[in-house]
Design a protein around this motif. Sequence first.
Motif, PDB file in Angstrom:
ATOM      1  N   PRO A   1       0.791  -1.232   0.000  1.00 28.66           N
ATOM      2  CA  PRO A   1       0.000   0.000   0.000  1.00 28.66           C
ATOM      3  C   PRO A   1       0.828   1.290   0.000  1.00 28.66           C
ATOM      4  O   PRO A   1       0.334   2.335  -0.410  1.00 28.66           O
ATOM      5  CB  PRO A   1      -0.824  -0.111   1.280  1.00 28.66           C
ATOM      6  CG  PRO A   1      -0.926  -1.576   1.537  1.00 28.66           C
ATOM      7  CD  PRO A   1       0.402  -2.127   1.081  1.00 28.66           C
ATOM      8  N   ALA A   2       2.070   1.231   0.435  1.00 26.29           N
ATOM      9  CA  ALA A   2       2.925   2.419   0.408  1.00 26.29           C
ATOM     10  C   ALA A   2       3.346   2.779  -1.019  1.00 26.29           C
ATOM     11  O   ALA A   2       3.721   3.920  -1.285  1.00 26.29           O
ATOM     12  CB  ALA A   2       4.164   2.208   1.278  1.00 26.29           C
ATOM     13  N   PHE A   3       3.255   1.814  -1.929  1.00 25.94           N
ATOM     14  CA  PHE A   3       3.717   2.015  -3.304  1.00 25.94           C
ATOM     15  C   PHE A   3       2.597   1.965  -4.336  1.00 25.94           C
ATOM     16  O   PHE A   3       2.643   2.664  -5.336  1.00 25.94           O
ATOM     17  CB  PHE A   3       4.765   0.954  -3.651  1.00 25.94           C
ATOM     18  CG  PHE A   3       5.959   0.998  -2.762  1.00 25.94           C
ATOM     19  CD1 PHE A   3       6.990   1.892  -3.001  1.00 25.94           C
ATOM     20  CD2 PHE A   3       6.053   0.161  -1.654  1.00 25.94           C
ATOM     21  CE1 PHE A   3       8.087   1.952  -2.168  1.00 25.94           C
ATOM     22  CE2 PHE A   3       7.150   0.211  -0.816  1.00 25.94           C
ATOM     23  CZ  PHE A   3       8.170   1.113  -1.071  1.00 25.94           C
ATOM     24  N   ASN A   4       1.599   1.123  -4.114  1.00 25.31           N
ATOM     25  CA  ASN A   4       0.551   0.880  -5.098  1.00 25.31           C
ATOM     26  C   ASN A   4      -0.749   1.534  -4.636  1.00 25.31           C
ATOM     27  O   ASN A   4      -1.362   1.093  -3.658  1.00 25.31           O
ATOM     28  CB  ASN A   4       0.353  -0.623  -5.291  1.00 25.31           C
ATOM     29  CG  ASN A   4      -0.657  -0.961  -6.356  1.00 25.31           C
ATOM     30  OD1 ASN A   4      -1.463  -0.142  -6.769  1.00 25.31           O
ATOM     31  ND2 ASN A   4      -0.620  -2.207  -6.795  1.00 25.31           N
ATOM     32  N   LEU A   5      -1.180   2.568  -5.358  1.00 27.89           N
ATOM     33  CA  LEU A   5      -2.387   3.297  -4.975  1.00 27.89           C
ATOM     34  C   LEU A   5      -3.659   2.472  -5.121  1.00 27.89           C
ATOM     35  O   LEU A   5      -4.704   2.863  -4.588  1.00 27.89           O
ATOM     36  CB  LEU A   5      -2.492   4.584  -5.789  1.00 27.89           C
ATOM     37  CG  LEU A   5      -1.449   5.645  -5.437  1.00 27.89           C
ATOM     38  CD1 LEU A   5      -1.493   6.788  -6.438  1.00 27.89           C
ATOM     39  CD2 LEU A   5      -1.659   6.154  -4.019  1.00 27.89           C
ATOM     40  N   ASP A   6      -3.603   1.346  -5.806  1.00 28.16           N
ATOM     41  CA  ASP A   6      -4.775   0.492  -5.956  1.00 28.16           C
ATOM     42  C   ASP A   6      -5.291  -0.019  -4.606  1.00 28.16           C
ATOM     43  O   ASP A   6      -6.453  -0.403  -4.492  1.00 28.16           O
ATOM     44  CB  ASP A   6      -4.479  -0.710  -6.856  1.00 28.16           C
ATOM     45  CG  ASP A   6      -4.283  -0.317  -8.308  1.00 28.16           C
ATOM     46  OD1 ASP A   6      -4.653   0.813  -8.692  1.00 28.16           O
ATOM     47  OD2 ASP A   6      -3.747  -1.140  -9.070  1.00 28.16           O
ATOM     48  N   TYR A   7      -4.440  -0.008  -3.586  1.00 29.73           N
ATOM     49  CA  TYR A   7      -4.852  -0.454  -2.258  1.00 29.73           C
ATOM     50  C   TYR A   7      -5.673   0.602  -1.525  1.00 29.73           C
ATOM     51  O   TYR A   7      -6.260   0.327  -0.489  1.00 29.73           O
ATOM     52  CB  TYR A   7      -3.635  -0.845  -1.411  1.00 29.73           C
ATOM     53  CG  TYR A   7      -3.000  -2.135  -1.843  1.00 29.73           C
ATOM     54  CD1 TYR A   7      -3.372  -3.339  -1.271  1.00 29.73           C
ATOM     55  CD2 TYR A   7      -2.026  -2.153  -2.832  1.00 29.73           C
ATOM     56  CE1 TYR A   7      -2.800  -4.540  -1.666  1.00 29.73           C
ATOM     57  CE2 TYR A   7      -1.444  -3.353  -3.243  1.00 29.73           C
ATOM     58  CZ  TYR A   7      -1.832  -4.528  -2.656  1.00 29.73           C
ATOM     59  OH  TYR A   7      -1.258  -5.703  -3.055  1.00 29.73           O
ATOM     60  N   GLY A   8      -5.658   1.833  -2.046  1.00 27.10           N
ATOM     61  CA  GLY A   8      -6.457   2.899  -1.467  1.00 27.10           C
ATOM     62  C   GLY A   8      -5.861   3.584  -0.256  1.00 27.10           C
ATOM     63  O   GLY A   8      -6.535   4.369   0.406  1.00 27.10           O
ATOM     64  N   HIS A   9      -4.611   3.332   0.049  1.00 31.11           N
ATOM     65  CA  HIS A   9      -3.950   3.961   1.200  1.00 31.11           C
ATOM     66  C   HIS A   9      -3.178   5.196   0.728  1.00 31.11           C
ATOM     67  O   HIS A   9      -1.950   5.265   0.836  1.00 31.11           O
ATOM     68  CB  HIS A   9      -3.017   2.966   1.893  1.00 31.11           C
ATOM     69  CG  HIS A   9      -3.731   1.812   2.492  1.00 31.11           C
ATOM     70  ND1 HIS A   9      -4.273   1.852   3.756  1.00 31.11           N
ATOM     71  CD2 HIS A   9      -4.024   0.580   1.996  1.00 31.11           C
ATOM     72  CE1 HIS A   9      -4.858   0.695   4.023  1.00 31.11           C
ATOM     73  NE2 HIS A   9      -4.718  -0.097   2.972  1.00 31.11           N
TER      74      HIS A   9
END
Length: 111
Positions: free
Chosen positions: A71-79
Amino acid sequence: MNEDLWPIPDDLSADGKEVAETIRQFLSDKELQYHGGGGRFYSPAQWHDRGEEYGTNSLLVITHDGGDHAPAFNLDYGHHTLHEELQKLLTDKHGVFIEACTSWYSAVYRA
């Protein structure tokens, strides 16, 4: 922090090593250092040797395929807040930014 979880490639530039150390500390501080095999630092040379297309002209490549750190790198996680916090830290401290290459890896470039 368990540095064995995120070894830093020997052939990174001095800037790449500093960025990797900052990311490693950030992940540790956020208790996101465990990656279950989906996360690793690569040098641009290692990435090129794998035959990868994107990230070969970066300072550092980070894989994040489903790990705690993703989640710190991939915005698909929504974080988005977590991602923005890491981006700001890297920009303010090193003058670099993270760019998503695919959904499973990102690269760090000079701003």
